[in-house]
Motif scaffolding. Structure first.
Motif, PDB file in Angstrom:
ATOM      1  N   UNK A 250      -1.694  17.300 -24.660  1.00 23.13           N
ATOM      2  CA  UNK A 250      -0.780  18.250 -25.279  1.00 23.13           C
ATOM      3  C   UNK A 250       0.548  18.202 -24.571  1.00 23.13           C
ATOM      4  N   UNK A 251       1.547  18.796 -25.164  1.00 19.75           N
ATOM      5  CA  UNK A 251       2.880  18.834 -24.583  1.00 19.75           C
ATOM      6  C   UNK A 251       3.413  20.257 -24.712  1.00 19.75           C
ATOM      7  N   UNK A 252       3.560  20.950 -23.625  1.00 22.21           N
ATOM      8  CA  UNK A 252       3.368  20.499 -22.236  1.00 22.21           C
ATOM      9  C   UNK A 252       1.887  20.293 -21.912  1.00 22.21           C
ATOM     10  N   UNK A 253       1.641  19.738 -20.749  1.00 21.38           N
ATOM     11  CA  UNK A 253       0.282  19.397 -20.339  1.00 21.38           C
ATOM     12  C   UNK A 253      -0.573  20.657 -20.235  1.00 21.38           C
ATOM     13  N   UNK A 254      -1.703  20.699 -20.940  1.00 21.74           N
ATOM     14  CA  UNK A 254      -2.508  21.943 -20.948  1.00 21.74           C
ATOM     15  C   UNK A 254      -3.222  22.173 -19.619  1.00 21.74           C
ATOM     16  N   UNK A 255      -3.572  23.450 -19.416  1.00 19.86           N
ATOM     17  CA  UNK A 255      -4.321  23.867 -18.227  1.00 19.86           C
ATOM     18  C   UNK A 255      -5.791  23.994 -18.624  1.00 19.86           C
ATOM     19  N   UNK A 256      -6.677  23.399 -17.807  1.00 23.15           N
ATOM     20  CA  UNK A 256      -8.119  23.417 -18.086  1.00 23.15           C
ATOM     21  C   UNK A 256      -8.773  24.536 -17.263  1.00 23.15           C
ATOM     22  N   UNK A 257      -9.596  25.347 -17.931  1.00 28.88           N
ATOM     23  CA  UNK A 257     -10.380  26.398 -17.245  1.00 28.88           C
ATOM     24  C   UNK A 257     -11.804  26.382 -17.790  1.00 28.88           C
ATOM     25  N   UNK A 258     -12.720  26.904 -16.965  1.00 18.59           N
ATOM     26  CA  UNK A 258     -14.141  26.915 -17.332  1.00 18.59           C
ATOM     27  C   UNK A 258     -14.695  28.343 -17.269  1.00 18.59           C
ATOM     28  N   UNK A 259     -15.633  28.588 -18.130  1.00 20.50           N
ATOM     29  CA  UNK A 259     -16.340  29.883 -18.133  1.00 20.50           C
ATOM     30  C   UNK A 259     -17.725  29.667 -18.732  1.00 20.50           C
TER      31      UNK A 259
END
Length: 1168
Positions: A250-259
């Protein structure tokens, strides 16, 4: 020397004691010190499988491979400690040493088998997934993957242009599963990439894949986040490392999170993020199982996309409830429990001396429990519980010791079973024919009669009963029963088996519905038939109800019992409909299911995809697998949208699935819950038709989960209201969460009863019930049990309640009317023949035939503890009708049958049955004027005869001693003191013939000196009273109470009685009648309802009438025929006081009354 002898003595004593009990107390149980474990070796390498056992020697060890015994040879050697040695591993197509090995240890007590160990020969297969070429632009993400099957697992590394790929940079990440990720790709990353797999046996390389890197032509446009490599469902073994991959662009670079989907925190100690968003969990355990969600979010915005995957951790078996060694008598029953947990669920099997247990009618396995009935000596052995799954196996042993005994009772006889309700059956039997006095207990055995390997249940009860109610049965099921008698040294043989069927009940729940639409105006409803355990009988009908979400008007359709689908037509397009279903048996309807929503499709000219064919399956107690298949059609499907939610809970967000996906695992669910799953296909034009389906998750099978899932009993059981035959109960739902339909069983038992037929059982789905058909004035105990999802709670705490008294429902029995004088009758009766009814009062109605025709009854009332009353002032010659009713504070019962009484002068007649009534066939007809004499009456007769003889002797002595004075004396007046108290009137003219003439015989007052009644004695006999004094009613006329009456008549040759009544004189001492029936009371002072204690308890009872106390004629003197017209004779009864300390029995009075005529005749004879 003495100490040495003492030691020798102790050793011999220990040996003597242990010798006969060596198999029980001094037995060193056979067990393994070391068991073989899994091993991986290379071909042609040596291998050692360890096994050492401990027990009473001699102990022998044998080996099995894949269940077949191995013989020692040049290729296989058995070491002295029992271990197995293979010098050179074979691995060819014709012969291979690879497989599962177990050692078998044996001594004189039995044999045991070790756990299973796997011998694996190291190998590596061809690549099942090779890396493929990738073309990317500078700054984007490149990803390569490969897969290989290896034992042991291979280590994956990567080469670039046939050189080891350097990993110093943060841009390159190699995951443990073999995936290569290159972030922020540069031009120098281009080249040929190759996957290398290595294990202890060999090294294998994949095909090369080329990475092509192109320059970016222009400025990058803003892009929403997109996950190009999301996590996949993964199953790993315990203690392994798992990788959940997540790569997003993606643009801007996406942030990855876990749950986690269940909102539990992720284990921060064992989990870490590898690279730019990959989640790696090391040393996984069961707590790590669940659904993990990867979320890619554009920085500074709420734009995000998600992907989820289910992590399943496989766990080797673990026995949480081990079997215990038992000592049982011959013909007894042994039960070995064994509970194991693991993932997947372990399979339980049983071994006897190392071999598979042969199941038959006597030896059965129920789920994981081994039950041996009617034990024989051959059952003495070592038994092992084996729990195994794909992760391994584990065993636990227990020994059965059989005790022999010959002096056993015979089997119980004449077994009889009777159905009480849908969940209870009464079992009754007779005691054994032989040695029944030695029986200390009975065991009741029962099981389902249909099917194979049904679990047998046992209940032990005392020897003081020969009946028992089994009340935890399933409705509409056939059960078989048998009974065994136990004595201290053994058990009897099993009795004959009997079978009985429980009654039907309402279904436990409704079928699971599947909904879909074929057009914009219809809904296709389909369901599966209910299983027998849920239907609790034969389903007789279904009821489908539906309505729109905006309208409360419900339309219902009843369907036949064999229906499994129904098409609702003529519906509105693009409308949400709510549907629910109920099922019924012959007993009634079950509670309907919760409303299920379904939206009909929109009206569109374009063709949309039809609803996928959905199939749901419960993977375990917390996971559901959804599988679907699209119909063959020309509409191109771009993907699927799946949604699920728990019944009664809001819907979860839609899950977007790719077009090629046809299965999805839904995890993180709760056990024993109903879930709604919806799926539809998506095309470029519009969303397709939707399919809705429901499914229930099963309960978890581990021992702890089973204990936790057992429902608690209902609480706050209270009695709301009650009467003499019914009681209303209410209780509260126990505090546990459950979306299942619940039902209740209410048990009502009379306190202290030994009659099992008096116990009531009621089933209901509500939290209140009214128990009918109870006995009045009886104390009951009430308990309630809850049923949910084929499980039953314990009984609630006991609540006691006593029903109210009821009005008598039956009249008094055995009514008898006896004429004891011309105008006095004695009425007697028995209490009504019904139990638990308290009688507080009796009402006697009597009337002559003339008054009866006019409807005028005279009433006499007596207290409830009396069964006798007097009827006075009867008119001779009239026929009287008498009837009696019993009553209490609740009300009055029915009257008895009318009994007739016909008084006649000079004779005593008894009652006879009325002509037109047959109420009491046992009412006695007395035509002979005699009583039926019982023991008490005979006692009274003897006392009466004794009194008569005493009177006769007294008269004779008086006549002899006074004979001379009588001859020489002239006519004198016998002066008698004025009587005090009530005054007797002179005899009326109509009874003049009964008055005896008085002739001169005494010169002074003569009063009986022996304490009898004060009676004037003439020359022939004591003056006879007109009435029987015991039942004569003394009446004092208030009008004459203050008048002093004097009478003094004298003529030569006559005896004149002087009668005086003095004002204010002291009353006479009580008479015999007053002592027996209590003090006399005048009507003027009597303010009660006329009910005092009756004659049967020693007190007098007044009548309740409005008649005059005394008539004027009763106080006027009448002139007897033997006297001149100017003569007046007053007959006076003087009462001499005497005191008795205890009341006279009613039967004694009857006996005395029957001797009255004897006394009179005797006196007349004496005078003559």
């Amino acid at each position: 020397m003495a100490n040495f002898k003492m030691k020798i003595f102790r050793h011999w004593l220990l040996f003597v004691l242990c010798l006969p009990l060596s198999s029980v107390l001094c037995f060193s149980e056979l067990s393994f010190i070391t068991e073989p474990s899994d091993v991986t070796v290379l071909p042609k390498d040596p291998a050692v499988l360890d096994c050492q056992a401990h027990g009473q020697p001699p102990v022998t060890i044998k080996w099995l491979r894949n269940g077949v015994k191995l013989a020692e040879s040049e290729h296989i050697h058995l070491l002295p400690n029992g271990s197995l040695y293979i010098p050179k591993i074979k691995h060819t197509k014709e012969d291979s040493d690879e497989g599962f090995y177990q050692c078998l240890s044996q001594n004189k007590f039995g044999a045991i088998l070790s756990q299973r160990s796997r011998l694996t020969i190291a190998s590596i297969s061809e690549f099942v997934l090779h890396p493929v070429p990738v073309v990317v632009t500078v700054g984007s993400v490149a990803r390569f993957s490969c897969a290989v099957i290896s034992s042991p697992p291979a280590t994956i590394t990567w080469e670039l242009n046939q050189r080891t790929l350097p990993l110093q940079t943060d841009r390159i990440t190699v995951l443990p599963n073999g995936v290569l990720q290159i972030h922020n790709v540069q031009l120098e990353d281009a080249g040929h990439y190759q996957c290398v797999a290595t294990n202890i046996g060999s090294v294998l390389k994949s095909r090369e894949a080329t990475l092509t890197v192109n320059q970016d032509a222009g400025p990058k446009l803003r892009q929403r986040p997109r996950i190009i490599a999301g996590p996949q469902n993964v199953t790993v073994s315990l203690h392994q490392t798992v990788v959940l991959e997540c790569v997003a662009t993606g643009n801007p670079r996406p942030i990855i999170s876990w749950s986690r989907a269940d909102s539990k925190p992720i284990d921060v100690y064992n989990a870490k993020v590898l690279g730019n968003g990959n989640l790696v969990i090391a040393d996984v355990s069961t707590k790590h199982s669940g659904v993990y969600i990867c979320r890619a979010t554009t920085p500074g915005t709420r734009n995000h996309t998600t992907a989820a995957a289910n992590l399943t951790v496989l766990v080797p078996p673990n026995i949480v409830e081990k079997p215990e060694s038992q000592t049982r008598p011959r013909a007894g029953t042994a039960r070995f429990m064994c509970q194991a947990e693991g993932v997947p669920t372990p399979r339980i099997t049983w071994l006897k001396n190392g071999e598979q247990v042969h199941l038959n009618g006597r030896i059965k396995m129920y789920n994981s429990k081994l039950v041996i009935t009617q034990i024989i000596p051959e059952d003495d052995a070592i038994y092992q519980c084996v729990a195994e799954n794909e992760q391994g196996s584990v065993l636990s042993l227990a020994r059965l010791i059989v005790v022999m005994s010959e002096d056993r009772p015979s089997a119980p006889r004449n077994i009889h079973a009777e159905t009480i309700s849908s969940s209870a059956i009464l079992l009754a039997w007779e005691r054994p024919l032989y040695n029944a006095d030695k029986v200390i207990a009975y065991s009741v055995h029962y099981m389902k009669a249909e099917g194979l390997n049904n679990e047998e249940y046992q209940v032990v009860i005392g020897n003081d009963t020969t009946s028992y109610i089994i009340d935890d049965l399933e409705p509409a099921r056939n059960y078989s029963f048998y009974i065994v008698a136990y004595m201290p040294m053994g058990a009897s043989r099993m009795s004959d088996q009997v079978s009985q069927h429980t009654l039907e009940d309402v279904p436990l729940r409704t079928p699971e519905l599947s909904l879909t639409s074929h057009s914009t105006t219809d809904i296709q409803v389909s369901w599966q038939p209910l299983p027998a355990k849920v239907s609790r009988g034969r389903v007789s009908a279904y009821r489908l109800s539906y309505r729109t979400a905006a309208d409360s008007t419900v339309t219902s359709v009843e369907l036949l019992q064999n229906s499994t689908e129904y098409l609702l037509e003529g519906l509105q397009p693009d409308t949400i409909y709510l549907l629910r279903m109920a099922a019924a048996t012959r007993v009634g309807w079950c509670e309907p299911s919760a409303w299920t929503s379904h939206r009909t499709p929109k009206t569109s000219s374009n063709k949309v995809p039809s609803a996928p064919i959905l199939q749901l399956e419960a993977l375990n107690c917390t996971s559901i697998v959804a599988r679907w298949q699209s119909s063959l059609e020309s509409v191109a499907i771009q993907g699927y949208r799946l949604c699920y939610h728990e019944e009664g809970q809001p819907e979860q967000p839609d899950i977007q699935l790719q077009a090629q996906t046809n299965t999805y695992t839904i995890g993180g669910l709760d056990p024993r819950k109903k879930y709604h799953v919806k799926i539809l296909a998506v095309s470029k034009v519009a969303d397709g038709h939707q399919r809705d389906q429901t499914i229930s998750t099963p309960g978890c099978v581990s021992a702890r989960d089973q204990l936790a899932a057992a429902p608690p009993p209902p609480n706050q059981v209270t009695v709301l209201d009650g009467n003499s035959s019914a009681v209303s109960l209410r209780w509260s739902h126990p505090p546990f969460p459950s979306g299942k339909a619940v039902s209740y069983t209410v048990r009502c038992t009379p306190v202290g009863t030994h009659n099992v037929f008096a116990i009531h059982y009621l089933q209901t789905t509500k939290q209140s019930v009214t128990v009918q058909k109870l006995d009045p004035n009886t104390r009951y105990e009430f308990v309630v049990r809850l049923h949910v999802d084929q499980m039953s709670s314990p009984w609630s705490s006991v609540v006691y309640h006593q029903t109210l008294p009821a009005a008598p429902s039956q009249p008094p029995a055995g009514v008898r009317v006896t004429l004891i004088e011309e105008d006095t009758a004695l009425v007697s009766w028995r209490e009504p023949t019904e139990s638990n009814v308290v009688i507080t009062r009796y009402t006697i109605l009597y009337a002559s035939q003339k008054d009866w025709i006019a409807g005028h009854w005279q009433k006499v009332q007596r207290e409830g503890n009396h069964t006798m009353a007097l009827l006075e002032k009867l008119e001779p010659g009239n026929v009287y009708l008498v009837k009696i009713a019993a009553s209490n504070e609740v009300g009055e019962g029915p009257f008895s049958e009318i009994v007739e009484l016909a008084p006649k002068r000079g004779n005593v007649h008894r009652s006879k049955n009325p002509r037109h009534s047959d109420w009491f066939p046992d009412t006695t007809v007395f035509s002979d004027g005699l009583y039926h004499i019982d023991q008490r009456s005979m006692t009274g007769i003897i006392v009466g005869v004794s009194i008569a003889l005493t009177c006769t002797i007294t008269c004779a002595l008086i006549l002899i001693s006074k004979g001379k004075q009588r001859k020489s004396s002239s006519h004198k007046v016998i002066a008698v003191g004025a009587p005090e108290g009530p005054r007797s009137g002179f005899p009326s003219e109509r009874h003049a013939e009964n008055v005896e003439a008085l002739i001169p015989m005494m010169r002074d007052h003569f009063i009986d000196a022996k304490g009898g009644s004060s009676i004037i004695i003439n020359g022939t006999c004591p003056v006879s009273s007109k009435k029987w004094l015991l039942f004569n009613r003394e009446i004092r006329n208030p009008a004459d109470s203050d008048i002093e009456t004097r009478a003094s008549l004298y003529e030569a040759g006559k005896t004149v009685l002087r009668y005086e009544e003095h004002l204010g004189s002291a009353p006479l001492p009580p008479s015999s009648r007053e002592i027996i029936y209590g003090p006399l009371r005048s009507e003027s002072s009597h303010t009660s309802e006329g009910s005092q204690e009756t004659g049967d308890s020693g007190h007098y009872s007044n009548e309740e009438s409005n008649e005059e106390m005394s008539s004027p004629s009763s106080s006027r003197s009448s002139r007897p025929k033997s006297l001149g017209p100017d003569d007046s004779i007053a007959v006076l009864e003087l009462k001499q006081s005497f005191k008795v300390e205890k009341e006279v029995d009613a039967s004694l009075l009857r006996g005395i009354s029957e001797t009255t005529h004897v006394v009179s005749s005797t006196c007349q004879a004496a005078s003559c």
